[in-house]
Design a protein around this motif. Structure first.
Motif, PDB file in Angstrom:
ATOM      1  N   CYS A  37       0.834  -1.206   0.000  1.00  0.00           N
ATOM      2  CA  CYS A  37       0.000   0.000   0.000  1.00  0.00           C
ATOM      3  C   CYS A  37       0.868   1.256   0.000  1.00  0.00           C
ATOM      4  O   CYS A  37       1.838   1.351   0.752  1.00  0.00           O
ATOM      5  N   ARG A  38       0.481   2.232  -0.823  1.00  0.00           N
ATOM      6  CA  ARG A  38       1.244   3.483  -0.911  1.00  0.00           C
ATOM      7  C   ARG A  38       0.896   4.448   0.219  1.00  0.00           C
ATOM      8  O   ARG A  38       1.598   5.411   0.458  1.00  0.00           O
ATOM      9  N   HIS A  39      -0.192   4.162   0.938  1.00  0.00           N
ATOM     10  CA  HIS A  39      -0.610   5.038   2.036  1.00  0.00           C
ATOM     11  C   HIS A  39       0.181   4.693   3.300  1.00  0.00           C
ATOM     12  O   HIS A  39       0.415   3.524   3.588  1.00  0.00           O
ATOM     13  N   ARG A  40       0.538   5.714   4.039  1.00  0.00           N
ATOM     14  CA  ARG A  40       1.289   5.484   5.274  1.00  0.00           C
ATOM     15  C   ARG A  40       0.402   4.862   6.342  1.00  0.00           C
ATOM     16  O   ARG A  40       0.807   3.987   7.066  1.00  0.00           O
ATOM     17  N   TYR A  41      -0.836   5.324   6.424  1.00  0.00           N
ATOM     18  CA  TYR A  41      -1.762   4.817   7.429  1.00  0.00           C
ATOM     19  C   TYR A  41      -2.909   4.097   6.731  1.00  0.00           C
ATOM     20  O   TYR A  41      -3.438   4.572   5.722  1.00  0.00           O
TER      21      TYR A  41
ATOM     22  N   ASP B  61      -6.089   5.843   5.681  1.00  0.00           N
ATOM     23  CA  ASP B  61      -6.063   6.734   4.513  1.00  0.00           C
ATOM     24  C   ASP B  61      -6.299   5.987   3.205  1.00  0.00           C
ATOM     25  O   ASP B  61      -6.450   6.611   2.162  1.00  0.00           O
ATOM     26  N   CYS B  62      -6.325   4.687   3.257  1.00  0.00           N
ATOM     27  CA  CYS B  62      -6.418   3.876   2.042  1.00  0.00           C
ATOM     28  C   CYS B  62      -7.859   3.408   1.821  1.00  0.00           C
ATOM     29  O   CYS B  62      -8.410   2.688   2.663  1.00  0.00           O
TER      30      CYS B  62
END
Length: 122
Positions: free
Chosen positions: A104-108, A111-112
């Motif tokens: 996943c490109r999202h840190r959290y 947020d995805c």
């Protein structure tokens, strides 16, 4: 064979065999002194109980699956198959989710949108 010999052969403790007998999953003859005698039939029955336990059947399910009536046994086995298939599907969804989180490109995860969809569907 004695209970100790059967326990050693199956790789279980003797108290496990006694428990199986107490709940009706195993039938063992006794000699004149009350000692359990494991003949070939009892040994094979114990092996079957062990195999069924190892694939996830509870003792009540084992007892039902060993019913003399094949139709009664099939009901229990079919139900266990369905439960295991459901478990496999859930585990596969978990693997898919975890693989996504790794990439996943999202840190959290909050947020995805894909992660949120998985959480709502779980």
């Amino acid at each position: 064979m004695t209970i100790g010999e059967v326990a050693a052969e199956l790789g279980v403790e003797a108290h496990v065999l006694r428990h199986w007998e107490n709940v009706g999953a195993l039938t063992v003859r006794r000699d004149g002194n009350g000692y359990r005698i494991y003949d070939d039939s009892a040994l094979e029955q114990a092996r079957t109980v062990l195999k069924l336990r190892r694939v996830g059947l509870s003792l009540p399910e084992v007892t039902a699956a060993m019913s003399p009536k094949k139709s009664a046994a099939q009901v229990v086995v079919r139900a266990k198959i369905a439960a295991l298939q459901n478990e496999v599907a859930h585990r596969q969804q978990a693997i898919t989710f975890l693989r996504h989180t790794v990439e996943c490109r999202h840190r959290y995860l909050d947020d995805c949108p894909d992660c949120a969809t998985f959480v709502r569907g779980a």
